[in-house]
Design a protein around this motif. Structure first.
Motif, PDB file in Angstrom:
ATOM      1  N   LEU A   1       0.819  -1.225   0.000  1.00 15.97           N
ATOM      2  CA  LEU A   1       0.000   0.000   0.000  1.00 15.97           C
ATOM      3  C   LEU A   1       0.843   1.262   0.000  1.00 15.97           C
ATOM      4  CD1 LEU A   1      -2.787  -1.004   2.560  1.00 15.97           C
ATOM      5  CD2 LEU A   1      -2.941  -0.941   0.071  1.00 15.97           C
ATOM      6  N   ASP A   2       2.159   1.124   0.221  1.00 18.25           N
ATOM      7  CA  ASP A   2       3.043   2.295   0.280  1.00 18.25           C
ATOM      8  C   ASP A   2       3.740   2.575  -1.045  1.00 18.25           C
ATOM      9  OD1 ASP A   2       2.487   2.675   3.000  1.00 18.25           O
ATOM     10  OD2 ASP A   2       3.997   1.193   3.567  1.00 18.25           O
ATOM     11  N   SER A   3       3.472   1.786  -2.049  1.00 20.58           N
ATOM     12  CA  SER A   3       4.173   1.953  -3.329  1.00 20.58           C
ATOM     13  C   SER A   3       3.933   3.349  -3.909  1.00 20.58           C
ATOM     14  CB  SER A   3       3.680   0.893  -4.320  1.00 20.58           C
ATOM     15  OG  SER A   3       4.261   1.101  -5.588  1.00 20.58           O
ATOM     16  N   ASP A   4       5.029   3.975  -4.374  1.00 17.93           N
ATOM     17  CA  ASP A   4       4.923   5.324  -4.938  1.00 17.93           C
ATOM     18  C   ASP A   4       6.013   5.522  -5.984  1.00 17.93           C
ATOM     19  OD1 ASP A   4       4.215   7.931  -5.424  1.00 17.93           O
ATOM     20  OD2 ASP A   4       5.198   8.738  -3.639  1.00 17.93           O
ATOM     21  N   ARG A   5       5.813   4.904  -7.113  1.00 16.05           N
ATOM     22  CA  ARG A   5       6.798   5.005  -8.188  1.00 16.05           C
ATOM     23  C   ARG A   5       6.874   6.439  -8.715  1.00 16.05           C
ATOM     24  NH1 ARG A   5       5.405  -0.404 -11.805  1.00 16.05           N
ATOM     25  NH2 ARG A   5       5.864  -1.940 -10.150  1.00 16.05           N
ATOM     26  N   GLY A   6       8.087   6.938  -8.741  1.00 11.26           N
ATOM     27  CA  GLY A   6       8.296   8.300  -9.220  1.00 11.26           C
ATOM     28  C   GLY A   6       7.957   9.373  -8.197  1.00 11.26           C
ATOM     29  N   GLY A   7       7.440   8.980  -7.043  1.00 10.10           N
ATOM     30  CA  GLY A   7       7.134   9.946  -5.981  1.00 10.10           C
ATOM     31  C   GLY A   7       5.951  10.852  -6.268  1.00 10.10           C
ATOM     32  N   LYS A   8       5.075  10.420  -7.191  1.00 12.60           N
ATOM     33  CA  LYS A   8       3.951  11.290  -7.539  1.00 12.60           C
ATOM     34  C   LYS A   8       2.977  11.466  -6.378  1.00 12.60           C
ATOM     35  CE  LYS A   8       1.109  12.396 -11.502  1.00 12.60           C
ATOM     36  NZ  LYS A   8       0.763  12.029 -12.893  1.00 12.60           N
ATOM     37  N   LEU A   9       2.706  10.352  -5.674  1.00 10.72           N
ATOM     38  CA  LEU A   9       1.790  10.455  -4.540  1.00 10.72           C
ATOM     39  C   LEU A   9       2.375  11.346  -3.447  1.00 10.72           C
ATOM     40  CD1 LEU A   9       0.540   6.767  -4.208  1.00 10.72           C
ATOM     41  CD2 LEU A   9      -0.597   8.703  -5.317  1.00 10.72           C
ATOM     42  N   ARG A  10       3.650  11.212  -3.203  1.00 12.83           N
ATOM     43  CA  ARG A  10       4.298  12.080  -2.205  1.00 12.83           C
ATOM     44  C   ARG A  10       4.208  13.535  -2.639  1.00 12.83           C
ATOM     45  NH1 ARG A  10       7.917  13.084   1.789  1.00 12.83           N
ATOM     46  NH2 ARG A  10       9.661  14.471   1.356  1.00 12.83           N
ATOM     47  N   GLY A  11       4.363  13.775  -3.945  1.00 13.79           N
ATOM     48  CA  GLY A  11       4.233  15.152  -4.448  1.00 13.79           C
ATOM     49  C   GLY A  11       2.853  15.722  -4.173  1.00 13.79           C
ATOM     50  N   PHE A  12       1.815  14.889  -4.388  1.00 10.30           N
ATOM     51  CA  PHE A  12       0.459  15.335  -4.063  1.00 10.30           C
ATOM     52  C   PHE A  12       0.353  15.641  -2.567  1.00 10.30           C
ATOM     53  CE2 PHE A  12      -1.293  12.759  -7.832  1.00 10.30           C
ATOM     54  CZ  PHE A  12      -1.279  13.876  -8.650  1.00 10.30           C
ATOM     55  N   GLY A  13       0.899  14.735  -1.762  1.00  6.10           N
ATOM     56  CA  GLY A  13       0.809  14.917  -0.320  1.00  6.10           C
ATOM     57  C   GLY A  13       1.508  16.181   0.151  1.00  6.10           C
ATOM     58  N   LEU A  14       2.678  16.453  -0.403  1.00 11.34           N
ATOM     59  CA  LEU A  14       3.412  17.670  -0.020  1.00 11.34           C
ATOM     60  C   LEU A  14       2.668  18.921  -0.475  1.00 11.34           C
ATOM     61  CD1 LEU A  14       7.095  16.585  -0.764  1.00 11.34           C
ATOM     62  CD2 LEU A  14       5.960  16.787   1.468  1.00 11.34           C
ATOM     63  N   ALA A  15       2.031  18.842  -1.638  1.00  9.62           N
ATOM     64  CA  ALA A  15       1.240  19.987  -2.109  1.00  9.62           C
ATOM     65  C   ALA A  15       0.053  20.232  -1.181  1.00  9.62           C
ATOM     66  CB  ALA A  15       0.754  19.734  -3.538  1.00  9.62           C
ATOM     67  N   VAL A  16      -0.558  19.152  -0.704  1.00  6.35           N
ATOM     68  CA  VAL A  16      -1.663  19.286   0.260  1.00  6.35           C
ATOM     69  C   VAL A  16      -1.169  19.947   1.534  1.00  6.35           C
ATOM     70  CG1 VAL A  16      -3.278  18.022   1.724  1.00  6.35           C
ATOM     71  CG2 VAL A  16      -2.939  17.321  -0.649  1.00  6.35           C
ATOM     72  N   GLU A  17      -0.008  19.486   2.032  1.00  5.41           N
ATOM     73  CA  GLU A  17       0.547  20.053   3.257  1.00  5.41           C
ATOM     74  C   GLU A  17       0.872  21.532   3.078  1.00  5.41           C
ATOM     75  OE1 GLU A  17       1.076  18.231   6.317  1.00  5.41           O
ATOM     76  OE2 GLU A  17      -0.433  17.193   5.119  1.00  5.41           O
ATOM     77  N   GLU A  18       1.426  21.869   1.931  1.00  2.00           N
ATOM     78  CA  GLU A  18       1.774  23.275   1.685  1.00  2.00           C
ATOM     79  C   GLU A  18       0.522  24.145   1.634  1.00  2.00           C
ATOM     80  OE1 GLU A  18       4.500  25.922  -1.467  1.00  2.00           O
ATOM     81  OE2 GLU A  18       4.122  23.779  -1.803  1.00  2.00           O
ATOM     82  N   GLY A  19      -0.515  23.629   0.995  1.00  3.85           N
ATOM     83  CA  GLY A  19      -1.771  24.380   0.932  1.00  3.85           C
ATOM     84  C   GLY A  19      -2.401  24.556   2.302  1.00  3.85           C
ATOM     85  N   LEU A  20      -2.360  23.491   3.123  1.00  5.23           N
ATOM     86  CA  LEU A  20      -2.922  23.590   4.473  1.00  5.23           C
ATOM     87  C   LEU A  20      -2.127  24.572   5.325  1.00  5.23           C
ATOM     88  CD1 LEU A  20      -3.715  19.829   5.217  1.00  5.23           C
ATOM     89  CD2 LEU A  20      -5.341  21.660   4.702  1.00  5.23           C
ATOM     90  N   ALA A  21      -0.803  24.547   5.182  1.00  2.38           N
ATOM     91  CA  ALA A  21       0.030  25.489   5.938  1.00  2.38           C
ATOM     92  C   ALA A  21      -0.285  26.927   5.542  1.00  2.38           C
ATOM     93  CB  ALA A  21       1.501  25.172   5.700  1.00  2.38           C
TER      94      ALA A  21
END
Length: 339
Positions: free
Chosen positions: A120-140
């Motif tokens: 469930l943690d698979s993230d090829r190319g880090g795209k999901l992490r990129g989405f997550g970081l964008a969410v965090e930046e928007g919330l901040a």
């Protein structure tokens, strides 16, 4: 000769004695009638009392019956409550035994040759992490803005100042109008007395209003400065917030699809998932369970948590990563309902 003459009484005295006898007879008949009426009323009262006593006895019997029925219903409810508690305890014990057996079966399957565990943690190319970081930046960026309540408080301070200025302008206008009347009228003019009263009252209110404005002006200026600064931050961070909102939607769609495939597939779920959330969603709170599971998945891909046992990994430092620490604590509380 009358009988009274033989007694040595005169005719006049005889008539008086006859009158007294007639009065006595009339009085005795009145007494007899009154006693008869009183006895009749007493009999009625006794009948009423007896009827009331009968009703009281009947009500007492009904009350006793109701009390007995209530006690019986209470005892029945308590018995059923005990039975329900026993059934719940038995169900809990059965569920615990079943969970233990499922866990043992899972361990056996994991040790079997060819067992596959869903990643469930698979993230090829880090795209999901990129989405997550964008969410965090928007919330901040959103957290740096004033809330609707805070902006309303600021606007209220400005409004009070504006209302005070309008009131002061009205009092000054009244003072000018009254002064004009006083300057153009002679003593004894009927308009003069009214103008004098209006002038006195408006002048006093204007003085109070001027003092109030002095107190409100600084507060209103500070509120306007805070509003302007918040407006500038909103304009500057609008794109970041919008990007974060889009990223959140995309991240949740992809994670929900991945989780749905994992739950309906035949491969084993990771240990960290079943430990924190169990092997499947509870029937009555499936949507709540799914929301928590998605938030946990988003947390793991955003912060690259790969712990095979702990769903959230180790606790982050509140001083070094306050936002992540806040999310960690919130998810930890949510997981108490499912683990």
């Amino acid at each position: 000769m009358s009988g009274y003459d033989s007694l040595g009484l005169g005719e006049e005295q005889g008539r008086r004695i006859d009158a007294l006898k007639r009065s006595q007879d009339t009085f005795e008949r009145s007494i007899d009638h009154a006693l008869s009426s009183l006895q009749s009323k007493l009999s009625d009262v006794e009948g009423t009392v007896e009827h009331l006593e009968d009703r009281e006895r009947s009500a007492t019997r009904r009350f006793d019956t109701l009390e007995a029925n209530l006690q019986e219903a209470k005892e029945t409810a308590e018995a059923r409550s005990d039975e329900l508690e026993d059934a719940i305890s038995a169900a809990d014990a059965g569920l615990e035994r079943l969970t233990t057996r499922v866990s043992a079966l899972e361990r056996h399957l994991r040790q079997a040759e060819g067992a596959v565990v869903v990643d469930l943690d698979s993230d090829r190319g880090g795209k999901l992490r990129g989405f997550g970081l964008a969410v965090e930046e928007g919330l901040a960026a959103e957290e740096a803005l004033l809330s609707a309540h805070q902006r309303n408080v600021l606007q209220l301070r400005i409004t009070h100042y504006q209302q005070a200025r309008q009131a002061l302008a009205g009092h000054r206008s009244t003072v000018r109008d009254a002064a004009a009347v006083l300057a153009s009228t002679a003593a004894g003019d009927p308009r003069r007395e009214k103008a004098e009263q209006a002038f006195t009252e408006a002048a006093a209110e204007a003085q109070k209003g001027q003092e109030r404005i002095g107190r409100l002006a600084q507060s209103a200026q500070g509120a306007q400065a805070e509003q302007s600064a918040d407006n500038a931050r909103r304009a500057k961070s609008a794109a970041v917030i919008e990007t974060g909102q889009r990223a959140r939607t995309q991240l949740r769609v992809r994670l929900r699809s991945r989780l749905s495939d994992a739950l309906t597939g035949t491969d084993l779920l990771p240990v960290w998932f079943t430990t924190a959330l169990g092997p499947m969603a509870p029937p009555r709170r499936a949507e709540e369970w799914m929301e928590t599971a998605l938030e946990v998945l988003a947390y793991r891909v955003t912060y690259q948590v790969t712990d095979p046992v702990l769903a959230l990994g180790s606790a982050p430092s509140a001083s070094q990563a306050p936002h992540r620490a806040a999310r960690f604590n919130e998810l930890k509380r949510d997981l108490r309902d499912w683990g």
